[in-house]
Design a protein around this motif. Structure first.
Motif, mmCIF file in Angstrom:
data_model
loop_
_atom_site.group_PDB
_atom_site.id
_atom_site.type_symbol
_atom_site.label_atom_id
_atom_site.label_comp_id
_atom_site.label_asym_id
_atom_site.label_seq_id
_atom_site.Cartn_x
_atom_site.Cartn_y
_atom_site.Cartn_z
ATOM 1 N N TYR A 17 0.841 -1.199 0.000
ATOM 2 C CA TYR A 17 0.000 0.000 0.000
ATOM 3 C C TYR A 17 0.878 1.252 0.000
ATOM 4 C CZ TYR A 17 -3.232 3.567 1.677
ATOM 5 O OH TYR A 17 -3.967 4.719 1.811
ATOM 6 N N LEU A 18 1.886 1.280 0.854
ATOM 7 C CA LEU A 18 2.787 2.431 0.908
ATOM 8 C C LEU A 18 3.488 2.634 -0.431
ATOM 9 C CD1 LEU A 18 4.405 1.915 4.428
ATOM 10 C CD2 LEU A 18 2.701 3.630 3.792
ATOM 11 N N ARG A 21 1.446 4.315 -3.176
ATOM 12 C CA ARG A 21 1.161 5.721 -2.961
ATOM 13 C C ARG A 21 2.424 6.572 -2.874
ATOM 14 N NH1 ARG A 21 -3.062 3.248 -2.432
ATOM 15 N NH2 ARG A 21 -5.145 3.929 -2.095
ATOM 16 N N SER A 22 3.540 5.993 -3.295
ATOM 17 C CA SER A 22 4.797 6.730 -3.205
ATOM 18 C C SER A 22 5.413 6.944 -4.577
ATOM 19 C CB SER A 22 5.787 5.976 -2.318
ATOM 20 O OG SER A 22 6.232 4.803 -2.949
ATOM 21 N N VAL A 32 4.839 9.019 2.979
ATOM 22 C CA VAL A 32 3.534 8.482 2.598
ATOM 23 C C VAL A 32 2.602 8.435 3.806
ATOM 24 C CG1 VAL A 32 2.288 6.530 1.602
ATOM 25 C CG2 VAL A 32 4.537 7.164 0.703
ATOM 26 N N ARG A 35 1.422 11.895 4.741
ATOM 27 C CA ARG A 35 0.385 12.365 3.811
ATOM 28 C C ARG A 35 -0.945 11.683 4.079
ATOM 29 N NH1 ARG A 35 3.979 12.265 -0.384
ATOM 30 N NH2 ARG A 35 3.348 10.194 -0.989
ATOM 31 N N GLU A 36 -0.904 10.346 4.200
ATOM 32 C CA GLU A 36 -2.131 9.560 4.337
ATOM 33 C C GLU A 36 -2.811 9.750 5.691
ATOM 34 O OE1 GLU A 36 -3.590 7.309 2.001
ATOM 35 O OE2 GLU A 36 -2.228 8.304 0.619
ATOM 36 N N LEU A 37 -2.029 9.758 6.751
ATOM 37 C CA LEU A 37 -2.596 9.785 8.090
ATOM 38 C C LEU A 37 -2.796 11.192 8.645
ATOM 39 C CD1 LEU A 37 -0.548 6.872 9.676
ATOM 40 C CD2 LEU A 37 -2.891 6.794 8.802
ATOM 41 N N ASN A 39 -2.669 14.023 6.627
ATOM 42 C CA ASN A 39 -3.090 14.913 5.543
ATOM 43 C C ASN A 39 -2.162 16.115 5.440
ATOM 44 O OD1 ASN A 39 -4.612 15.665 3.373
ATOM 45 N ND2 ASN A 39 -6.087 16.810 4.585
ATOM 46 N N ARG A 51 -0.942 16.030 -2.054
ATOM 47 C CA ARG A 51 -0.488 15.010 -3.004
ATOM 48 C C ARG A 51 0.113 15.710 -4.213
ATOM 49 N NH1 ARG A 51 -4.899 10.753 -4.956
ATOM 50 N NH2 ARG A 51 -5.546 12.380 -6.390
ATOM 51 N N GLN A 98 -8.442 2.705 -5.507
ATOM 52 C CA GLN A 98 -6.987 2.843 -5.475
ATOM 53 C C GLN A 98 -6.579 3.905 -6.482
ATOM 54 O OE1 GLN A 98 -4.407 -0.799 -5.070
ATOM 55 N NE2 GLN A 98 -6.282 -1.734 -5.879
#
Length: 142
Positions: A17-18, A21-22, A32, A35-37, A39, A51, A98
């Protein structure tokens, strides 16, 4: 003073997953997760919460594709068709939610095989391959 860093272990699914998104050789797993957790991250100015712009953003800016447009790849031998949507910041969103910054990893996720998304995805509205649209943009810029 540098920030304190901790070591964590993640399983293969979380690591995949990481990775999805990288940006290779740019983002660290910490980037990552931040950014994801949280924001947060480097703002791109496009309302995406930090992003970075995806590979299709120059095509959007040139008016060759638009946010919400559909990309399609048909595997004739397997009689399967895969679709994805272009996001406002030039990423590719799959039907399951995704998102990928570049076409090839997105299409690989859909087909299960390493595949060149630039040459295999067709932009439905124009009927052109992404590769041809990218070449058209390069011609305009030269």
């Amino acid at each position: 003073m540098p920030k304190s860093m901790r070591t964590i272990e993640v399983d293969d699914e979380v690591f995949a997953y990481l990775q999805s998104r990288s940006e290779p050789l740019v983002d660290t797993p910490n980037d990552v997760l931040r950014r994801e957790l949280l924001n947060s991250g480097k703002p791109t100015g496009d309302g995406t919460g930090g992003r970075r712009a995806g590979a299709l953003k120059p095509l959007i800016d040139a008016g060759l594709v638009a946010a919400g447009d559909t990309l399609r790849h048909h595997q004739s031998r397997l009689k399967r068709t895969h679709e994805a949507t272009i996001t406002a910041d030039g990423w590719i969103e799959l039907p399951d939610g995704q998102v990928f910054p570049r076409p090839s990893p997105a299409l690989q996720e859909q087909t299960g095989n390493a595949i060149n998304g630039w040459s295999q995805y067709t932009h439905v509205r124009s009927g052109s391959r992404l590769e041809d649209l990218r070449d058209k943009l390069a011609q305009r810029q030269s």
